[in-house]
Design a protein around this motif. Structure first.
Motif, short mmCIF file in Angstrom:
data_model
loop_
_atom_site.label_atom_id
_atom_site.label_comp_id
_atom_site.label_asym_id
_atom_site.label_seq_id
_atom_site.Cartn_x
_atom_site.Cartn_y
_atom_site.Cartn_z
N GLU A 82 0.75 -1.37 -0.10
CA GLU A 82 -0.10 0.04 0.07
C GLU A 82 0.89 1.35 -0.03
O GLU A 82 0.46 2.33 -0.49
CB GLU A 82 -0.93 -0.02 1.21
CG GLU A 82 -1.99 -1.07 1.10
CD GLU A 82 -1.89 -2.22 1.81
OE1 GLU A 82 -0.63 -2.52 1.96
OE2 GLU A 82 -2.63 -3.18 2.08
N GLN A 83 2.16 1.23 0.64
CA GLN A 83 2.84 2.46 0.81
C GLN A 83 4.37 1.97 0.45
O GLN A 83 5.17 2.68 1.02
CB GLN A 83 2.91 2.93 2.29
CG GLN A 83 1.62 3.06 2.82
CD GLN A 83 1.33 3.62 4.24
OE1 GLN A 83 1.11 2.88 5.05
NE2 GLN A 83 1.46 4.93 4.52
N ALA A 84 4.38 1.45 -0.75
CA ALA A 84 5.58 1.02 -1.19
C ALA A 84 5.45 0.96 -2.88
O ALA A 84 4.63 0.36 -3.17
CB ALA A 84 6.34 0.07 -0.50
N VAL A 86 11.01 2.68 -3.45
CA VAL A 86 11.60 2.51 -2.01
C VAL A 86 11.65 1.12 -1.95
O VAL A 86 11.88 0.55 -0.74
CB VAL A 86 10.52 3.35 -1.04
CG1 VAL A 86 10.58 4.85 -1.17
CG2 VAL A 86 9.09 2.68 -1.34
N LEU A 87 11.50 0.45 -2.89
CA LEU A 87 11.38 -1.10 -2.83
C LEU A 87 12.71 -1.75 -1.94
O LEU A 87 12.58 -2.48 -0.92
CB LEU A 87 11.35 -1.96 -4.02
CG LEU A 87 11.45 -3.56 -3.96
CD1 LEU A 87 10.41 -4.02 -3.16
CD2 LEU A 87 11.61 -4.04 -5.41
N ASP A 88 13.90 -1.31 -2.27
CA ASP A 88 15.16 -1.70 -1.78
C ASP A 88 15.12 -1.33 -0.34
O ASP A 88 15.91 -2.22 0.37
CB ASP A 88 16.21 -1.40 -2.59
CG ASP A 88 16.37 -1.56 -4.03
OD1 ASP A 88 15.27 -2.34 -4.52
OD2 ASP A 88 17.43 -1.59 -4.70
N ALA A 89 14.98 -0.01 0.00
CA ALA A 89 15.15 0.46 1.34
C ALA A 89 14.24 -0.33 2.42
O ALA A 89 14.44 -0.58 3.52
CB ALA A 89 15.03 1.78 1.37
N ILE A 108 21.95 -2.49 -5.00
CA ILE A 108 20.83 -2.54 -4.00
C ILE A 108 20.64 -1.28 -3.38
O ILE A 108 21.57 -1.15 -2.44
CB ILE A 108 20.82 -3.77 -3.17
CG1 ILE A 108 20.88 -5.12 -4.17
CG2 ILE A 108 19.32 -3.77 -2.45
CD1 ILE A 108 20.08 -5.35 -5.15
N MET A 109 19.59 -0.62 -3.54
CA MET A 109 19.57 0.66 -2.57
C MET A 109 18.89 0.46 -1.34
O MET A 109 17.77 1.01 -0.80
CB MET A 109 18.76 1.84 -3.58
CG MET A 109 19.49 2.12 -4.52
SD MET A 109 18.76 3.48 -5.65
CE MET A 109 17.01 2.39 -5.93
N ALA A 110 19.73 -0.30 -0.49
CA ALA A 110 19.44 -0.52 0.93
C ALA A 110 19.35 0.40 1.85
O ALA A 110 20.20 1.62 1.62
CB ALA A 110 20.40 -1.66 1.46
N ASP A 111 18.71 0.48 2.90
CA ASP A 111 18.51 1.55 4.10
C ASP A 111 19.99 1.73 4.70
O ASP A 111 20.72 0.77 4.67
CB ASP A 111 17.40 1.27 4.83
CG ASP A 111 16.83 2.56 5.33
OD1 ASP A 111 17.54 3.52 5.19
OD2 ASP A 111 15.94 2.16 6.15
N ASP A 135 21.47 7.78 3.77
CA ASP A 135 22.32 8.26 3.03
C ASP A 135 21.72 8.27 1.55
O ASP A 135 20.42 8.19 1.38
CB ASP A 135 23.57 7.43 2.96
CG ASP A 135 23.44 6.01 2.44
OD1 ASP A 135 22.28 5.72 1.70
OD2 ASP A 135 24.34 5.20 2.47
N GLU A 136 22.50 8.56 0.73
CA GLU A 136 22.00 8.75 -0.75
C GLU A 136 21.10 7.77 -1.38
O GLU A 136 20.19 8.00 -2.04
CB GLU A 136 22.90 9.27 -1.91
CG GLU A 136 23.85 8.16 -2.16
CD GLU A 136 25.02 8.84 -3.07
OE1 GLU A 136 24.49 9.25 -4.13
OE2 GLU A 136 26.12 8.96 -2.73
N MET A 137 21.27 6.62 -0.71
CA MET A 137 20.37 5.66 -1.29
C MET A 137 18.72 5.67 -0.98
O MET A 137 18.03 5.33 -1.62
CB MET A 137 20.78 4.27 -0.67
CG MET A 137 22.30 3.55 -0.68
SD MET A 137 22.00 3.18 -2.74
CE MET A 137 23.43 4.33 -3.26
N VAL A 138 18.74 6.23 0.20
CA VAL A 138 17.34 6.68 0.83
C VAL A 138 16.65 8.10 0.93
O VAL A 138 15.65 8.56 1.46
CB VAL A 138 16.92 6.00 2.08
CG1 VAL A 138 17.00 4.45 1.93
CG2 VAL A 138 18.03 6.31 3.15
#
Lengths: 599, 599
Positions: free
Chosen positions: A531-533, A537-540, A580-583, B534-537
């Motif tokens: 619902e909110q992704a 923002v999937l990776d994070a 991967i754009m991890a948090d 960081d810039e990922m998020v």
């Protein structure tokens, strides 16, 4: 006036810091003969090197050997369909080595040197042996492996021995994590000697993605499969449809997507689905289809009347939604319409083929709203005509009849080969009900209530196999703002990685029943309801928390999150290097000063 | 067996849905002569069209004119340095039009047609008049504008009139939001007639980014400036340094970054900083430098002793950190070392030049830990030798002396031109203290306590100008897992966009003092402290919540978030089209079914 200081220009960075291993921690200090780069320290210091999830058993030297990614040889021993799979796994391993270079971009990295002769001549020799010809994952697959790294003169040998392809690819993943980039020499380094004997604690280690509330591109799903592979997770549970949208192309039922997608660009074609199933398999991942029913349907099902099939679903987008479902928009299948089963069977036919061969199937089966059915004339008339009654039990009975018919349709679609079905905990699994409606030899129950729910104990004592996704720890969508109304969303707060890591299915079972029930607990899964992704923002949302889940399910450590912290951050950095754009869970200072971000 | 259904193949999507405007909402239904695309409906339905933040006044037609982005003409009336700025603003406007194309990639979009002759011949004629030659933003800048859109035959005229460049660029942003892509004709559409008379409610509308706890690439900061421009935010508050790292290159003090960066790749060169200041200016944004002191320093300051300047900072990385600072790592400037002021003055010299011309300067000034100073021999000896005393008030006095010296050094660095200084609320601004230590004609106070803190009232009654960043609503880092210890971080829960939107500085002032104090409230700012980003998020942390902030500060609406919801989602989608990876706050179903995701 301050005198200009004679000192290094920024171009001469990095300096003046180096790292030394002290009691398993990398300690930052002024560079000296006894310090190394941070990367090298993390690779050699500490009992697990930089491997995530922690292997069942690992020993390694504190030395490294430098080599170039072009100097990797391969020798394989395998059978039949396993050989081409293994070739692809080794290619992925080589790609991952390239990605350690900080200037990696567009599929390659600018290795420039200059290198010492010893680096240029060094080879990494892969030697992979797989005993078994099985090329499909099941709950019985042996995913164990052994990895032996030895270095003699200018050769580092990495010997992999595994029963199956799936174990071998895990070994290659582990090996890739015994490698890192060394900036000082513009080369890779590998731990010069290591022995890893490894096996997962649980056979089912999953991530759920909901692609109905919001759409996720194929590329973003591939990225998710890449990250899962980096963490030895083996099940991508694809909640592909729901009431909100129907993004799955079906060749024989094009109306489903025609009526049900958000737009012509937000559809998974049959080719894309088949490719994703194969993409996962190469990475050791089962792509598990869920077709949620009889609730959680709606958009996509509106074409029945126009095509002479009657209403296939009822309460579709009905208002006020609060009366007919748990969130907008509403919709449930029309139990009174036999044509609905024709369509459902046809959907199963195509899905079984698209995800072929299936070893599990997820029927969904959660959150049926009785008031929807009980305020729909067509359904109430049918209930009355058949003398089914109209109370809650009457509807639960018909729901369970629906479930049994669904199981038969699915089995028929699967050429009469029965596969275990998975169902969410629901009204059908409540106190005293589960074994009344469901056969524990045919159904696996996925638990999404809290980890203290006594029903978990009841299910185990009734011999149901279970998969844990208790929302208080493993729902990754929690903790953001509300999307209906204000305040924060229903399952707030946010589940930090520590809470994800510490959620132990065996401990929960033991607390509730006095027994760990290891034989019934297949594993667990973190869920991203969307619902909110969306893919932005999937990776994070998934990472690095999905990595915390992975160590719980692969290693099932007896300790809490604390000893894993610095290694998790290392794994997060590794995932970022792999695209991967991890948090980010800590300041980089904590990454560079191990153990000092304590409370 | 189900008969194959004769129906549209997915390739023929999108269908069968269209949208009609009903009482200001776009309602989804079966396509007909009276429905349009969703994009067109959102552009023409509702009083504000699709403009965010809502203009002070807007009227528009419900018709659109189709045109191609190649058919835009420009005529400008401007003076001196404003003309090249305006040229760049129009170029950015044209870029933004390209980005509406769903296949935009790599700087351009594949416009393919075929088009009707009427589309090919249609022009959008820009006519921009700017009265004033001022090319620098200040708190007194007139950011108002007027925009008149009219369409006659095959010409749409967009007339912009503004006192300053800054107003004119806002007008172009508004105009870009009266445009969208029409998939059916592969062309752009612009609202055929509109009158917008617009002016911001507050002169200071900011986003804070902390680049010390974690580093953010120049590219990611540029993306942030792009997104700010899309929301008419005008201040990028750059918290560039802190205890954790010192990523700012200084030509005359290269040791700061040499000792202080996380790595040689994580540094802002002087060229990059100058370019970012200019990048912001073109987008109507002041890049406001913060140099936080005397606390929140540390890494980067370790070179003093080796260079014969003594200890410039004390408590750097000191343990146990809990005794000497609020989070690891610790560090405070050494008040007892006069050489520290030489270095500080030199830092100011360079910063004033890098961010030139400055109209404000942020001194930081938060969270001084007295125990750090009071347990440092060099400082306690100095306090004793000078008979300053050693109690809390004695240290506050010396802190305020430090602040006054800092102000003089900054003023001197700025060629003796005084600019207002900004300070965080701190011990120096507590009950009864603020006007004892600080001069309200020289300092602006940035409030980061809660919106119910009575100190806000005291500051206003003592005539301090203030900027709101109350953490209970406008700290965007809250609500994630803890980064020291477990559980959730200190300022949890997460602040949803609704809470951000509803945070009204004037209402807070009125509640606390009985007066809105409009003349003292300069505006507000949302802060992204970067311990856990960081810039990922970056994009997802800032957007769309930063857009909610923007409407509060630009429009200061009298209503709550509810009427703004569907327009905010539209703005989020617009930002995504422009390359901003904004968070998703609702299912796409809500975007397509306006007003139905209510509680």
């Amino acid at each position: 006036v301050l005198v200009l200081l004679p000192s290094a220009a920024p171009q001469e960075l990095p300096a003046p810091w180096g790292w030394a291993c002290d009691e398993g921690l990398c300690v930052k200090g002024v560079t000296s003969d006894t310090t190394t780069s941070l990367n090298q320290c993390k690779l050699t210091c500490g009992p697990e090197s930089a491997v995530w999830p922690r292997p069942a058993s690992i020993e390694h030297s504190s030395e490294v050997a430098f080599f170039l990614p072009t100097n990797v040889t391969r020798r394989v021993s395998c059978q039949d369909a396993v050989c081409p799979l293994l070739d692809q796994a080794i290619d992925l391993f080589l790609d991952n080595l390239q990605k350690y270079h900080p200037d990696y971009a567009g599929g390659s990295a600018p290795w420039e040197g200059p290198w010492d002769a010893s680096i240029v001549s060094h080879t990494l020799d892969l030697d992979v042996t797989i005993w078994n010809a099985d090329d499909r994952l099941s709950l019985e697959t042996d995913e164990s492996y052994q990895l032996f790294v030895t270095t003699i003169a200018d050769k580092t040998n990495a010997q992999v021995v595994a029963a199956t392809y799936f174990g071998a690819r895990h070994a290659l993943e582990t090996l890739s994590q015994l490698v890192d980039y060394e900036e000082g020499v513009d080369a890779l380094m590998v731990v010069s000697a290591a022995t890893v004997v490894d096996v997962p604690a649980f056979p089912y280690r999953g991530i759920l993605l909901d692609t109905s509330r919001n759409f996720f591109s194929v590329q973003s799903i591939e990225r998710t499969l890449d990250a899962m592979a980096a963490n030895k997770l083996n099940t991508f549970h694809w909640h592909i449809t729901d009431s909100h949208s129907f993004p799955m192309q079906l060749e024989t039922l094009p109306n489903m997507a025609y009526y049900g997608t958000y737009s012509s660009r937000k559809i998974y074609t049959t080719t894309e689905i088949r490719n994703l199933v194969e993409y996962g398999r190469i990475r050791g991942i089962r792509v598990l289809p869920e077709f949620d029913a009889p609730a959680h349907v709606g958009n996509g099902w509106q074409w029945g009347e126009e095509q002479g099939l009657g209403k296939l679903a009822v309460c579709v987008n009905r208002e006020p939604w609060q009366s007919y479902c748990v969130e907008p928009p509403c919709g449930q299948l029309n139990l009174a319409n036999p044509k609905m089963y024709d369509v459902l069977g046809q959907i199963y036919n195509e899905m079984v083929e698209l995800f072929s061969p299936i070893d599990l199937f997820h029927y969904g089966g959660d959150e049926v709203n009785l008031n929807c059915w009980n305020t729909t004339d067509e359904i109430t008339s049918w209930m009355d005509e058949n003398n089914f009654g109209r109370d809650a039990d009457a509807y639960y009975n018909q729901w369970s009849v629906f479930q049994e018919k669904s199981r038969q349709l699915l089995t028929s679609a699967n050429a009469d080969r029965e596969v275990p079905g998975i169902l969410w905990t629901s009204h059908l699994t409540e106190e005293g009900r589960a074994d009344q409606y469901l056969d524990p030899t045919k159904y696996i129950i996925q638990i999404w209530t809290t980890g203290t729910d006594y029903l978990i104990g009841e299910l185990l004592e009734k011999n149901f196999r279970v998969i844990f996704s208790n929302y208080d720890r493993w729902y990754l969508d929690c903790g953001f703002g509300a999307w209906v109304g204000e305040g924060n969303n229903w399952c707030s707060p946010y589940k930090g990685w520590q809470a994800v890591y510490d959620n132990s299915p065996l401990d929960i079972a033991t607390d509730l029943t006095g027994s760990a029930h290891e034989e019934l607990i297949l594993g667990g899964e973190a869920a991203l309801w969307s619902e909110q992704a969306d893919e932005m923002v999937l990776d994070a949302r998934l990472w690095p928390r999905g990595a915390a889940l992975a160590e719980r399910l692969w290693t099932n450590p007896s300790h809490n999150w604390e000893p894993a912290e610095t290694r998790l951050i290392r794994q997060r950095q590794r995932m970022v290097a792999r695209g991967i754009m991890a948090d980010r869970i800590q300041p980089q200072w904590c990454h560079q000063n191990e153990g000092l971000c304590y409370l």
